[in-house]
Design a protein around this motif. Sequence first.
Motif, PDB file in Angstrom:
ATOM      1  N   ARG A 199      -8.783  43.331   8.130  1.00 19.60           N
ATOM      2  CA  ARG A 199     -10.169  44.629   7.790  1.00 19.60           C
ATOM      3  C   ARG A 199     -11.547  43.841   8.459  1.00 19.60           C
ATOM      4  NH1 ARG A 199      -9.370  45.562   1.599  1.00 19.60           N
ATOM      5  NH2 ARG A 199      -8.962  43.005   1.776  1.00 19.60           N
ATOM      6  N   SER A 200     -11.746  45.498   8.944  1.00 20.74           N
ATOM      7  CA  SER A 200     -13.528  45.166   9.395  1.00 20.74           C
ATOM      8  C   SER A 200     -13.964  45.909   7.632  1.00 20.74           C
ATOM      9  CB  SER A 200     -13.616  47.067  10.029  1.00 20.74           C
ATOM     10  OG  SER A 200     -14.919  47.596  10.723  1.00 20.74           O
ATOM     11  N   HIS A 201     -15.041  45.326   7.557  1.00 19.04           N
ATOM     12  CA  HIS A 201     -16.205  44.965   6.527  1.00 19.04           C
ATOM     13  C   HIS A 201     -16.849  46.073   6.278  1.00 19.04           C
ATOM     14  CE1 HIS A 201     -18.615  43.046   9.629  1.00 19.04           C
ATOM     15  NE2 HIS A 201     -19.962  42.936   8.856  1.00 19.04           N
ATOM     16  N   ASP A 202     -17.191  46.699   7.733  1.00 17.93           N
ATOM     17  CA  ASP A 202     -18.650  47.970   7.791  1.00 17.93           C
ATOM     18  C   ASP A 202     -18.001  49.226   8.145  1.00 17.93           C
ATOM     19  OD1 ASP A 202     -18.446  47.052  10.670  1.00 17.93           O
ATOM     20  OD2 ASP A 202     -20.042  46.336  10.314  1.00 17.93           O
ATOM     21  N   GLY A 203     -16.394  49.681   8.521  1.00 18.68           N
ATOM     22  CA  GLY A 203     -16.003  50.712   9.083  1.00 18.68           C
ATOM     23  C   GLY A 203     -16.340  49.851  10.883  1.00 18.68           C
ATOM     24  N   ARG A 204     -16.610  49.581  11.305  1.00 18.59           N
ATOM     25  CA  ARG A 204     -16.677  49.465  12.790  1.00 18.59           C
ATOM     26  C   ARG A 204     -15.693  48.723  13.668  1.00 18.59           C
ATOM     27  NH1 ARG A 204     -22.534  46.709  14.355  1.00 18.59           N
ATOM     28  NH2 ARG A 204     -21.663  45.264  12.797  1.00 18.59           N
ATOM     29  N   LEU A 205     -15.475  48.871  14.508  1.00 14.07           N
ATOM     30  CA  LEU A 205     -13.668  47.992  14.688  1.00 14.07           C
ATOM     31  C   LEU A 205     -14.445  46.455  15.990  1.00 14.07           C
ATOM     32  CD1 LEU A 205     -11.471  48.824  15.885  1.00 14.07           C
ATOM     33  CD2 LEU A 205     -11.742  50.099  18.245  1.00 14.07           C
ATOM     34  N   TYR A 206     -13.779  46.581  15.807  1.00  5.94           N
ATOM     35  CA  TYR A 206     -13.635  44.489  16.051  1.00  5.94           C
ATOM     36  C   TYR A 206     -13.136  44.140  17.299  1.00  5.94           C
ATOM     37  CZ  TYR A 206     -17.358  43.812  13.082  1.00  5.94           C
ATOM     38  OH  TYR A 206     -18.671  44.476  12.135  1.00  5.94           O
ATOM     39  N   LYS A 207     -13.426  43.103  18.346  1.00  7.30           N
ATOM     40  CA  LYS A 207     -12.541  42.200  19.342  1.00  7.30           C
ATOM     41  C   LYS A 207     -10.962  42.399  19.007  1.00  7.30           C
ATOM     42  CE  LYS A 207     -13.549  38.713  22.726  1.00  7.30           C
ATOM     43  NZ  LYS A 207     -14.538  37.648  23.187  1.00  7.30           N
ATOM     44  N   GLY A 208     -10.371  42.316  19.659  1.00 10.61           N
ATOM     45  CA  GLY A 208      -8.868  41.938  19.258  1.00 10.61           C
ATOM     46  C   GLY A 208      -8.663  40.758  19.785  1.00 10.61           C
ATOM     47  N   LYS A 209      -7.492  40.169  18.829  1.00 10.19           N
ATOM     48  CA  LYS A 209      -7.074  38.873  19.049  1.00 10.19           C
ATOM     49  C   LYS A 209      -5.635  39.306  20.390  1.00 10.19           C
ATOM     50  CE  LYS A 209      -8.604  36.814  15.179  1.00 10.19           C
ATOM     51  NZ  LYS A 209      -8.292  35.861  13.952  1.00 10.19           N
ATOM     52  N   VAL A 210      -5.436  38.249  21.309  1.00 13.59           N
ATOM     53  CA  VAL A 210      -4.292  38.076  21.963  1.00 13.59           C
ATOM     54  C   VAL A 210      -3.435  38.232  21.527  1.00 13.59           C
ATOM     55  CG1 VAL A 210      -6.034  37.441  23.690  1.00 13.59           C
ATOM     56  CG2 VAL A 210      -4.743  35.907  23.067  1.00 13.59           C
ATOM     57  N   GLY A 211      -3.029  37.508  19.965  1.00 13.18           N
ATOM     58  CA  GLY A 211      -1.289  37.718  20.455  1.00 13.18           C
ATOM     59  C   GLY A 211      -0.400  38.625  20.135  1.00 13.18           C
ATOM     60  N   VAL A 212      -1.001  40.014  20.121  1.00 12.53           N
ATOM     61  CA  VAL A 212      -0.132  41.327  20.666  1.00 12.53           C
ATOM     62  C   VAL A 212      -0.291  41.409  22.229  1.00 12.53           C
ATOM     63  CG1 VAL A 212      -2.592  42.753  20.909  1.00 12.53           C
ATOM     64  CG2 VAL A 212      -0.151  43.280  20.444  1.00 12.53           C
ATOM     65  N   ALA A 213      -1.156  40.944  22.614  1.00  5.04           N
ATOM     66  CA  ALA A 213      -0.372  41.286  24.073  1.00  5.04           C
ATOM     67  C   ALA A 213       0.928  40.043  24.780  1.00  5.04           C
ATOM     68  CB  ALA A 213      -1.899  40.572  25.393  1.00  5.04           C
ATOM     69  N   VAL A 214       0.500  39.031  23.656  1.00  3.12           N
ATOM     70  CA  VAL A 214       1.574  37.234  23.551  1.00  3.12           C
ATOM     71  C   VAL A 214       2.793  38.464  23.737  1.00  3.12           C
ATOM     72  CG1 VAL A 214       2.598  35.225  23.478  1.00  3.12           C
ATOM     73  CG2 VAL A 214       0.548  35.453  23.745  1.00  3.12           C
ATOM     74  N   MET A 215       3.002  39.080  22.007  1.00  6.41           N
ATOM     75  CA  MET A 215       3.700  39.755  22.112  1.00  6.41           C
ATOM     76  C   MET A 215       4.527  40.830  23.491  1.00  6.41           C
ATOM     77  SD  MET A 215       3.844  39.506  17.458  1.00  6.41           S
ATOM     78  CE  MET A 215       2.319  39.935  18.052  1.00  6.41           C
ATOM     79  N   ALA A 216       3.582  41.445  23.500  1.00  4.77           N
ATOM     80  CA  ALA A 216       3.858  42.196  23.732  1.00  4.77           C
ATOM     81  C   ALA A 216       4.583  42.136  25.370  1.00  4.77           C
ATOM     82  CB  ALA A 216       2.775  43.364  24.199  1.00  4.77           C
ATOM     83  N   LEU A 217       3.984  41.762  25.717  1.00  6.46           N
ATOM     84  CA  LEU A 217       4.674  40.710  27.259  1.00  6.46           C
ATOM     85  C   LEU A 217       5.719  40.107  27.906  1.00  6.46           C
ATOM     86  CD1 LEU A 217       1.553  39.312  29.015  1.00  6.46           C
ATOM     87  CD2 LEU A 217       3.003  41.386  29.496  1.00  6.46           C
ATOM     88  N   LYS A 218       6.376  39.441  26.079  1.00 10.05           N
ATOM     89  CA  LYS A 218       6.835  38.148  25.698  1.00 10.05           C
ATOM     90  C   LYS A 218       8.588  38.970  25.621  1.00 10.05           C
ATOM     91  CE  LYS A 218       5.947  33.883  24.624  1.00 10.05           C
ATOM     92  NZ  LYS A 218       6.092  32.801  24.015  1.00 10.05           N
ATOM     93  N   ALA A 219       8.495  40.179  24.531  1.00 10.46           N
ATOM     94  CA  ALA A 219       8.981  41.441  24.541  1.00 10.46           C
ATOM     95  C   ALA A 219       9.393  42.340  25.482  1.00 10.46           C
ATOM     96  CB  ALA A 219       9.179  41.566  23.236  1.00 10.46           C
TER      97      ALA A 219
END
Length: 241
Positions: free
Chosen positions: A122-142
């Motif tokens: 969770r964001s501790h201050d309401g800002r959007l932070y850098k994403g981790k690449v796991g979502v990309a791995v799953m999108a490509l593999k699936a």
Amino acid sequence: MFYYLLKYILLGPLLRLVFRPRIEGLEHVPSSGAAIVAGNHLSFSDHFLLPTILKRRITFLAKAEYFTGPGIKGRLTAFFFHSAGQIPVDRSGKEAGQAAIREGLGVLGKGELLGIYPEGTRSHDGRLYKGKVGVAVMALKAGIPVIPCAMIGTFEAQPPGKIVPHIHPVVIRFGNPLDFSRYEGMEEERAVLRAITDEIMYAVLKLSGQEYVDQYAAVAKAEEAERKAEEKRRLPRLPRS
């Protein structure tokens, strides 16, 4: 079965009353087939709001701490997450990321919706932070689309540390599905994974209107905690009477 009991009878109506969510772009979520819903993460309530408003069941990869907390509160939290069909993922250790990917691909392999918060916490201050690449791995593999999603107002309704949320209106906004089939077979290319993840986060940013920070949320949290600790150490001590 308890998932639908929570959604339609026990929890769903209460969440709708408290947050009064306005839904935009729901037509972008496919009515069948596997897909990833990738969104920002501002509040503990996010885990429950999305299942409440989606017509389809969605499964989240949730941090293992939600399932192992001490005391009555911990047991109740674990009960709700298990009952809602959420999957615990241990985020510590070298194999944590691979375990999360395996669990996520298992959900997608059954043709279901998978919910992911690419920021990782969770964001501790309401800002959007850098994403981790796991979502990309799953999108490509699936080989499936990613639907960007923005939660707007949940930080104000239930910021970190607040147990009982304020009554506050919330907007849940979905964007056009993102197709990454042009990168098929390139899930081992780090630069490709970074580019895909950044594209997803940019889509979330456009939907949410948040300020973006090009830093991982966990790192920013740790730095903030260290800063506060340092300030506390520097405070002058009052003399004892």
